[in-house]
Design an enzyme around this catalytic site. Structure first.
Site, PDB file in Angstrom:
ATOM      1  N   HIS A 185      20.082  13.460  -3.582  1.00 59.56           N
ATOM      2  CA  HIS A 185      19.248  12.337  -4.005  1.00 59.56           C
ATOM      3  C   HIS A 185      17.795  12.464  -3.551  1.00 59.56           C
ATOM      4  O   HIS A 185      17.043  11.492  -3.583  1.00 59.56           O
ATOM      5  CB  HIS A 185      19.840  11.027  -3.476  1.00 59.56           C
ATOM      6  CG  HIS A 185      19.848   9.922  -4.482  1.00 59.56           C
ATOM      7  ND1 HIS A 185      18.727   9.173  -4.781  1.00 59.56           N
ATOM      8  CD2 HIS A 185      20.833   9.453  -5.283  1.00 59.56           C
ATOM      9  CE1 HIS A 185      19.030   8.276  -5.696  1.00 59.56           C
ATOM     10  NE2 HIS A 185      20.307   8.421  -6.014  1.00 59.56           N
ATOM     11  N   LYS A 187      13.881  13.204  -3.718  1.00 60.76           N
ATOM     12  CA  LYS A 187      12.866  13.195  -4.780  1.00 60.76           C
ATOM     13  C   LYS A 187      11.571  13.784  -4.199  1.00 60.76           C
ATOM     14  O   LYS A 187      10.798  13.089  -3.539  1.00 60.76           O
ATOM     15  CB  LYS A 187      12.606  11.774  -5.287  1.00 60.76           C
ATOM     16  CG  LYS A 187      13.848  10.937  -5.517  1.00 60.76           C
ATOM     17  CD  LYS A 187      14.714  11.451  -6.634  1.00 60.76           C
ATOM     18  CE  LYS A 187      16.061  10.745  -6.691  1.00 60.76           C
ATOM     19  NZ  LYS A 187      16.028   9.288  -6.668  1.00 60.76           N
ATOM     20  N   ASP A 192       1.712  23.606  -5.752  1.00 59.83           N
ATOM     21  CA  ASP A 192       0.734  24.298  -4.908  1.00 59.83           C
ATOM     22  C   ASP A 192       0.630  23.615  -3.543  1.00 59.83           C
ATOM     23  O   ASP A 192       1.595  23.624  -2.796  1.00 59.83           O
ATOM     24  CB  ASP A 192      -0.613  24.404  -5.617  1.00 59.83           C
ATOM     25  CG  ASP A 192      -0.580  25.405  -6.777  1.00 59.83           C
ATOM     26  OD1 ASP A 192       0.321  26.270  -6.784  1.00 59.83           O
ATOM     27  OD2 ASP A 192      -1.428  25.314  -7.675  1.00 59.83           O
TER      28      ASP A 192
END
Length: 232
Positions: A185, A187, A192
């Protein structure tokens, strides 16, 4: 404001004549209020203990306020993400629960970046159960397969599978319900030397009308730190 008062102070000096000599001395008086001593609070003491413990157990990276940008809504999040991907030169890493099975535009943006920049490498981490929920119909996994075919050696697709779902449990528990045994889960959206920390997945509702949090950090140290978590 400083007030000056003259006050005569008697100073006894030992001379042979034993005379008493007096002379004026200047003393300073201020009308400013005295400084207020800091108040001790048990909450401050408790917070100091927590931050001290965190410093010992997790890394701390100091960055300036101007290195953090808060994105306002789903559309800004999506457009910023695509803009950063198109401008990528070295690396893209994306950790998410899933990429929507109809997000052809988003995958095309990654494809475009890889085509335009030969030195660019892409790593994508999703959840195996959520990413293959629709199989054998089109799914997150089938959508990303084209990147592996078109850019061998430059694209890495990883799908986390919980170790809690194996054997007979995996065989008989239906899809969607089996996701209750554990999901990937995280995120993290790194490009770069910048990374977006969010709660949003990469799908149309999160790109259009589902509000979440989006913090863009422009710091190589922060981006490197979360890159190590992504690749762990």
């Amino acid at each position: 404001m400083i007030l000056h008062r003259l006050r005569l102070r008697t100073i006894r000096l030992r001379y042979p004549s034993r005379k008493i000599i007096t002379r004026p001395q200047r003393q300073h008086y201020s009308t400013a209020p005295p400084p207020i001593a800091p108040q001790w609070s048990p909450n401050i003491s408790c917070l100091a203990g927590v931050t001290s413990q965190l410093d010992r157990s997790v890394p701390r990276i100091d960055i300036r306020a101007d290195q953090i940008e808060i994105l306002e809504g789903p559309n800004e999040f999506y457009e910023t993400l695509k803009q950063k991907i198109r401008a990528a030169k070295q690396r893209i890493y994306l950790s998410t629960l899933y990429i929507g099975k109809s997000e052809h535009e988003f995958v095309a943006t990654i494809h475009e970046a890889l085509t335009n920049e030969p030195g660019l490498n892409v790593s994508i981490l999703t959840d195996a159960l959520r990413g293959t929920r629709e199989d054998p119909e089109p799914s997150c996994a089938s959508l990303l397969a084209s990147l592996l075919v078109d850019f061998p050696g430059r694209v890495e697709i990883r799908m986390y599978h919980t170790p809690n779902l194996t054997g007979l449990r995996k065989r008989f528990i239906p899809k969607r319900i089996n996701e209750g045994w554990g999901l990937q889960h995280i995120k993290l959206y790194g490009i770069d030397d910048e990374v977006i920390l969010s709660g949003a997945n990469l799908s149309s509702d999160y790109f259009t009308n589902r509000q979440d949090r989006y913090h863009l950090f422009s710091s190589r140290r922060v981006t490197d730190y979360f890159s190590r978590i992504h690749h762990a």
